[in-house]
Design an enzyme around this catalytic site. Sequence first.
Site, mmCIF file in Angstrom:
data_model
loop_
_atom_site.group_PDB
_atom_site.id
_atom_site.type_symbol
_atom_site.label_atom_id
_atom_site.label_comp_id
_atom_site.label_asym_id
_atom_site.label_seq_id
_atom_site.Cartn_x
_atom_site.Cartn_y
_atom_site.Cartn_z
ATOM 1 N N TYR A 1 -12.796 1.134 13.232
ATOM 2 C CA TYR A 1 -11.915 1.753 12.342
ATOM 3 C C TYR A 1 -11.869 3.311 12.309
ATOM 4 O O TYR A 1 -11.544 3.716 13.370
ATOM 5 C CB TYR A 1 -12.796 1.067 11.091
ATOM 6 C CG TYR A 1 -11.981 0.521 9.986
ATOM 7 C CD1 TYR A 1 -10.509 -0.034 10.296
ATOM 8 C CD2 TYR A 1 -11.928 0.870 8.689
ATOM 9 C CE1 TYR A 1 -9.583 -0.572 9.190
ATOM 10 C CE2 TYR A 1 -11.187 0.350 7.758
ATOM 11 C CZ TYR A 1 -10.072 -0.193 8.107
ATOM 12 O OH TYR A 1 -9.076 -0.817 6.911
ATOM 13 N N GLN B 1 -3.472 7.497 -2.894
ATOM 14 C CA GLN B 1 -3.641 7.482 -1.584
ATOM 15 C C GLN B 1 -3.041 9.047 -1.013
ATOM 16 O O GLN B 1 -2.203 9.439 -1.996
ATOM 17 C CB GLN B 1 -2.930 6.529 -0.872
ATOM 18 C CG GLN B 1 -4.010 5.532 0.000
ATOM 19 C CD GLN B 1 -3.562 4.264 0.840
ATOM 20 O OE1 GLN B 1 -2.156 3.937 0.581
ATOM 21 N NE2 GLN B 1 -4.248 3.704 1.551
ATOM 22 N N ARG C 1 -15.064 -3.370 12.400
ATOM 23 C CA ARG C 1 -14.674 -2.826 10.785
ATOM 24 C C ARG C 1 -15.696 -1.988 10.505
ATOM 25 O O ARG C 1 -16.565 -1.490 11.100
ATOM 26 C CB ARG C 1 -14.757 -4.300 10.050
ATOM 27 C CG ARG C 1 -13.834 -5.175 10.493
ATOM 28 C CD ARG C 1 -12.228 -4.675 10.264
ATOM 29 N NE ARG C 1 -11.784 -4.496 8.922
ATOM 30 C CZ ARG C 1 -10.558 -4.191 8.745
ATOM 31 N NH1 ARG C 1 -9.672 -3.906 9.318
ATOM 32 N NH2 ARG C 1 -10.336 -4.057 7.360
ATOM 33 N N ASP D 1 -10.575 4.907 5.199
ATOM 34 C CA ASP D 1 -11.897 4.179 4.273
ATOM 35 C C ASP D 1 -13.074 4.742 4.672
ATOM 36 O O ASP D 1 -13.968 4.854 3.738
ATOM 37 C CB ASP D 1 -11.416 2.578 4.433
ATOM 38 C CG ASP D 1 -10.224 2.241 3.979
ATOM 39 O OD1 ASP D 1 -9.237 3.268 3.787
ATOM 40 O OD2 ASP D 1 -9.794 1.100 3.774
ATOM 41 N N GLU E 1 -3.364 -2.540 14.617
ATOM 42 C CA GLU E 1 -3.708 -1.633 13.509
ATOM 43 C C GLU E 1 -4.365 -0.413 14.101
ATOM 44 O O GLU E 1 -4.180 0.908 13.573
ATOM 45 C CB GLU E 1 -4.695 -2.196 12.761
ATOM 46 C CG GLU E 1 -5.000 -1.325 11.274
ATOM 47 C CD GLU E 1 -6.007 -2.263 10.563
ATOM 48 O OE1 GLU E 1 -6.561 -3.380 10.779
ATOM 49 O OE2 GLU E 1 -6.343 -1.701 9.411
ATOM 50 N N TRP F 1 0.877 -1.163 -0.011
ATOM 51 C CA TRP F 1 0.038 0.020 -0.028
ATOM 52 C C TRP F 1 0.881 1.416 0.032
ATOM 53 O O TRP F 1 1.785 1.109 0.619
ATOM 54 C CB TRP F 1 -0.889 -0.005 1.149
ATOM 55 C CG TRP F 1 -2.231 -0.553 1.052
ATOM 56 C CD1 TRP F 1 -3.191 0.147 0.773
ATOM 57 C CD2 TRP F 1 -2.747 -1.992 0.981
ATOM 58 N NE1 TRP F 1 -4.440 -0.736 0.457
ATOM 59 C CE2 TRP F 1 -4.059 -1.980 0.689
ATOM 60 C CE3 TRP F 1 -1.938 -3.095 1.291
ATOM 61 C CZ2 TRP F 1 -4.783 -3.291 0.696
ATOM 62 C CZ3 TRP F 1 -2.679 -4.208 1.365
ATOM 63 C CH2 TRP F 1 -4.171 -4.339 0.916
ATOM 64 N N LEU F 2 0.452 2.091 -0.754
ATOM 65 C CA LEU F 2 1.177 3.535 -0.840
ATOM 66 C C LEU F 2 1.636 4.019 0.339
ATOM 67 O O LEU F 2 2.813 4.306 0.730
ATOM 68 C CB LEU F 2 0.421 4.393 -1.968
ATOM 69 C CG LEU F 2 0.841 5.679 -2.199
ATOM 70 C CD1 LEU F 2 2.478 5.792 -2.566
ATOM 71 C CD2 LEU F 2 0.236 6.601 -3.093
ATOM 72 N N TRP F 3 0.810 4.793 1.141
ATOM 73 C CA TRP F 3 1.029 5.374 2.243
ATOM 74 C C TRP F 3 1.403 4.574 3.404
ATOM 75 O O TRP F 3 2.492 5.040 4.091
ATOM 76 C CB TRP F 3 -0.001 6.296 2.835
ATOM 77 C CG TRP F 3 -1.107 6.071 3.580
ATOM 78 C CD1 TRP F 3 -1.825 4.858 3.677
ATOM 79 C CD2 TRP F 3 -1.882 7.023 4.525
ATOM 80 N NE1 TRP F 3 -2.937 5.212 4.301
ATOM 81 C CE2 TRP F 3 -2.896 6.261 4.939
ATOM 82 C CE3 TRP F 3 -1.630 8.205 4.705
ATOM 83 C CZ2 TRP F 3 -3.841 6.904 5.751
ATOM 84 C CZ3 TRP F 3 -2.687 8.967 5.711
ATOM 85 C CH2 TRP F 3 -3.607 8.183 6.442
ATOM 86 N N ASP F 4 1.191 3.161 3.609
ATOM 87 C CA ASP F 4 2.025 2.329 4.428
ATOM 88 C C ASP F 4 3.333 2.207 4.224
ATOM 89 O O ASP F 4 4.214 2.322 5.295
ATOM 90 C CB ASP F 4 1.300 0.866 4.230
ATOM 91 C CG ASP F 4 -0.340 0.922 4.768
ATOM 92 O OD1 ASP F 4 -1.143 1.445 3.886
ATOM 93 O OD2 ASP F 4 -0.701 0.344 5.503
HETATM 94 C C1 GLC Z 1 -6.890 0.358 5.326
HETATM 95 C C2 GLC Z 1 -6.648 1.824 5.867
HETATM 96 C C3 GLC Z 1 -5.628 2.176 4.923
HETATM 97 C C4 GLC Z 1 -4.400 1.568 4.743
HETATM 98 C C5 GLC Z 1 -4.699 -0.001 4.408
HETATM 99 C C6 GLC Z 1 -3.416 -0.830 4.550
HETATM 100 O O1 GLC Z 1 -7.525 0.358 4.239
HETATM 101 O O2 GLC Z 1 -7.828 2.370 5.937
HETATM 102 O O3 GLC Z 1 -5.233 3.750 5.264
HETATM 103 O O4 GLC Z 1 -3.544 1.966 3.774
HETATM 104 O O5 GLC Z 1 -5.656 -0.316 5.128
HETATM 105 O O6 GLC Z 1 -2.975 -0.819 5.698
#
Ligand code: GLC
Length: 433
Positions: free
Chosen positions: A361, A101, A208, A162, A405, A28-31
């Site tokens: 969440y 993202q 969730r 999300d 998380e 994942w991009l921002w992760d």
């Molecule tokens: C969920 C989070 C998102 C994150 C992804 C992977 O979708 O809302 O921000 O990038 O999980 O961790």
Amino acid sequence: MDEAKEVLKKNNHGTFTIPASGIYPHQWLWDSCFIAIGLRHYDVGRAQDELKSILRGQWTNGMLPHMLLMHHKKPTKHEYIWRAELNPFSPDNVSTSGITQPPILAEAAFLVGQKLNAPERKSFYSRMVPELIRYHSWLYEERDPRDEGLLTIFHPWESGMDNSPALLSVIRESYFPIWIRIVEALHLQVLANISRLDTKRHIHLEERTEVVDELLLYTLQRRLRAKKYNSAQIFRNPHFAVQDIGFNSIAIRSNKSLQKMADTVNMTLPQKLLDKFALAEKAIEALWDPTSGQYYSRDFTTKRHIRLSTVASLLPLYSGVIPKDRAEKLIANLRNEKTFASECPVPSVSMSEAKFDADRYWQGASWVNTNWMLITALREHKQTELAKALQTLTLRAIDQGGIREYFDAHSAKPLGAQNFSWTAALAIDLLAD
Ligand code: GLC
């Protein structure tokens, strides 16, 4: 520290790190950006690889997709869902999603570079800057059609938050298909839940996204796919187009980081982009709501503020450009026990909102990445004590509950995925301080 490093080791897949095994098996991009910020403290080589590996998925128009799908012999469920190949700009040799993202990559690259010696830094920045110019140019060319300096997101997933109720309220108003209304009215959620993988295999239902919201999110994704992720076509009749306050705050900060990196390697940013950067810093003012004294996201089409207070409303502090009196108001909100000063802060939705749900969440639970951005911002705003207090509470929640998380905003109960990479990485960064 050791436990956190162990998580990043377990989730490592060569040149990149997945967020958590089982529930999040892709990149994942921002992760990856948050992960690199932690890695830089003890393996700056891997931190650079983590960020460079994001570029594998870059579309030829500059877009950085929010997911790079893990390669399998047979197409995975996600490949069927996304079908990025419908868009002519998607890459040939890697499967990706079709949306982006929050653009925190430039800031992450800048921070990783700070851990390198001068020649290595120059070499790393020289690799990153041209692609970052393409990404930021894509953002402002494709996602700011009225030339306002504000970027528009097409899906709540692009905000990284999300199921943020502020964003979901927009979908519910503008795009609520009849069949989903029926599911809700007849309480058929139980049936719909049967097909969910996240709750069936991994996480409790009450932590969730609510099922009707999940249906709306997936249906909206299909609408974007039907338009082949073509921005111009989506803008013609958007079901969801929001000038997101979190996304724009992060973009403004990253614009500055990109400028600093370009200066280091003597590269000049295109004048058109520099004009947009300057405009963006002024444009955030349009997201200020004087009546309530808060920043809000704005609906692109109606230009109305979405008056529901979430942690994204605090992120202008992280942009680095808002006036002092505005910053003071946001800081007061962070200290206020009726809004954001919960026992385990910072809740993803203000406690004053009816939609607040402490353990759900992005609907109230507290997250380490937003805390980390706020801690960084508070230090810059000379709020040393408040920054320290938030740092301590964040690390305490992780220490007591594990590398999870997210956390219940009241009880600090650990929630969601276990061994979650950005919690690990940002804990390392907070401990390094
Ligand atoms: C969920 C989070 C998102 C994150 C992804 C992977 O979708 O809302 O921000 O990038 O999980 O961790």
